[in-house]
Design an enzyme around this catalytic site. Structure first.
Site, mmCIF file in Angstrom:
data_model
loop_
_atom_site.group_PDB
_atom_site.id
_atom_site.type_symbol
_atom_site.label_atom_id
_atom_site.label_comp_id
_atom_site.label_asym_id
_atom_site.label_seq_id
_atom_site.Cartn_x
_atom_site.Cartn_y
_atom_site.Cartn_z
ATOM 1 N N ASP A 10 0.908 -1.385 0.114
ATOM 2 C CA ASP A 10 0.151 0.158 -0.050
ATOM 3 C C ASP A 10 1.023 1.260 -0.103
ATOM 4 O OD1 ASP A 10 -2.279 1.421 0.563
ATOM 5 O OD2 ASP A 10 -2.138 2.123 2.332
ATOM 6 N N SER A 11 -0.068 2.179 -0.328
ATOM 7 C CA SER A 11 1.229 3.651 -0.116
ATOM 8 C C SER A 11 1.235 4.080 1.732
ATOM 9 C CB SER A 11 -0.081 4.909 -0.453
ATOM 10 O OG SER A 11 -0.813 5.420 0.010
ATOM 11 N N CYS A 73 -4.030 -1.750 -1.767
ATOM 12 C CA CYS A 73 -4.372 -0.317 -2.309
ATOM 13 C C CYS A 73 -5.183 -0.846 -3.182
ATOM 14 C CB CYS A 73 -3.162 0.186 -2.428
ATOM 15 S SG CYS A 73 -3.317 2.031 -3.616
ATOM 16 N N GLU A 152 -2.940 8.741 8.530
ATOM 17 C CA GLU A 152 -1.692 8.010 9.156
ATOM 18 C C GLU A 152 -1.622 9.040 10.614
ATOM 19 O OE1 GLU A 152 0.918 6.828 6.935
ATOM 20 O OE2 GLU A 152 -0.426 5.780 5.357
ATOM 21 N N CYS A 184 -10.875 3.101 -0.173
ATOM 22 C CA CYS A 184 -9.421 3.598 -0.141
ATOM 23 C C CYS A 184 -9.373 2.504 1.222
ATOM 24 C CB CYS A 184 -9.072 4.496 -0.283
ATOM 25 S SG CYS A 184 -7.879 5.221 0.791
ATOM 26 N N HIS A 186 -7.542 3.195 3.341
ATOM 27 C CA HIS A 186 -7.413 3.953 4.492
ATOM 28 C C HIS A 186 -8.628 4.095 5.021
ATOM 29 C CE1 HIS A 186 -3.250 4.524 2.834
ATOM 30 N NE2 HIS A 186 -2.956 5.632 4.318
HETATM 31 N N1 DGL Z 1 -4.660 2.845 0.411
HETATM 32 C C1 DGL Z 1 -4.141 3.729 -1.222
HETATM 33 C C2 DGL Z 1 -5.326 3.326 -1.636
HETATM 34 O O1 DGL Z 1 -6.442 2.012 -1.236
HETATM 35 C C3 DGL Z 1 -3.687 5.080 -1.713
HETATM 36 C C4 DGL Z 1 -4.111 5.971 -0.840
HETATM 37 C C5 DGL Z 1 -3.736 7.300 -1.249
HETATM 38 O O2 DGL Z 1 -2.100 7.188 -0.771
HETATM 39 O O3 DGL Z 1 -3.270 8.049 -1.384
HETATM 40 O O4 DGL Z 1 -6.068 3.725 -2.399
#
Ligand code: DGL
Length: 268
Positions: A10-11, A73, A152, A184, A186
């Protein structure tokens, strides 16, 4: 092969929502998790950058002998799943398809909402997947750029999180959707806030749950599921800060998480 780890990328820490579900469902599996914090947010990157990053990270994880990879991600899945599947020989699972199937099963009024990063929203990956299976469904989407840094920073239920979320979710509330995809990884950590704002009439679809079920199915089907012994976990990030360490500990509910720093040059 069974002993070989499952790779996740993931990012940043969002993909840990998938790891948490996998740990419940497949507690014996060894885990290699890669967070690309230095190049976050992925949602503001373009297709070729995202594809390059995904190739680099899967190549890194292959050196750790992963038997399967989960792109935890949505943004990287939308940008590169097809290409990496063509290139690498290990099985690769994305987060979009499992979530779409789940959402289509759950909606009663045929109005599905999607919240995701800017890239995922504009790329239209969710819309395409939904329309392929159920063209009659109406889809409403919005991107929520501030959510990634909020997660984060570990501000899962802070007053400012409610404030920002109210703004992002308003068009979806107005559209009277009955099902909302958290597009997403997150956003899974903001479920409490999102559900408070959307109300109990809206079902939240968390891709981490459907993705971990898909992972289990694939491991069993390929006969490579690890069902015995202890599980080992390794975490890597390109941007190791105190904030990353602190939030990872909260999310994984452990004080002993060792996270290794990987320099971008090491990714080749
Ligand atoms: N967690 C990521 C996703 O599911 C990316 C979040 C990001 O870095 O913009 O898209």
């Amino acid at each position: 092969m069974k002993e070989q780890p499952v790779g996740f990328l993931d990012s940043g820490l969002g993909g840990l929502s998938v790891v948490k579900e996998v740990k419940k469902l497949l507690p014996r599996e060894n885990i290699e998790y890669f967070a690309d914090n230095q190049r976050q947010p992925y949602g503001e990157k373009n297709q070729s950058e995202l594809t390059k990053f995904t190739f680099q990270i899967i190549s890194f994880l292959l050196k750790k002998k992963i038997k399967i990879c989960v792109i935890a991600c949505n943004t990287a899945t939308a940008a590169s799943l097809k290409k990496v599947r063509e290139y690498f020989s290990i099985p690769i699972i994305g987060v979009i398809q499992p979530a779409v199937q789940d959402a289509i099963k759950k909606t009663l009024n045929k109005k599905i909402g999607i919240i995701a990063t800017e890239f995922t929203t504009k790329n239209g990956a969710y819309l395409r997947e939904i329309k392929k299976v159920a063209p009659e469904i109406k889809v409403f989407s919005n991107f929520c750029p501030k959510f990634v840094s909020i997660v984060e920073a570990g501000k899962f239920t802070a007053p400012e999180t409610y404030e920002v979320a109210r703004e992002y979710l308003k068009p979806l509330k107005d559209a009277q959707i009955d099902t909302l995809i958290l597009g997403c990884t997150h956003y899974s950590f903001l479920k409490r806030v999102i559900s408070d704002i959307m109300g109990s009439g809206v079902i939240l679809i968390d891709p981490s749950i459907s993705t971990s079920l898909t992972l289990k199915e694939v491991l069993i089907q390929k006969g490579i599921s690890k069902e015995e012994g202890e599980s080992k976990e390794n975490y890597y990030t390109t941007g190791l800060t105190d904030k990353v360490r602190k939030t990872a500990k909260i999310i994984l509910n452990s004080d002993n998480i060792a996270i290794q720093r990987v320099k971008l040059e090491e990714l080749g």
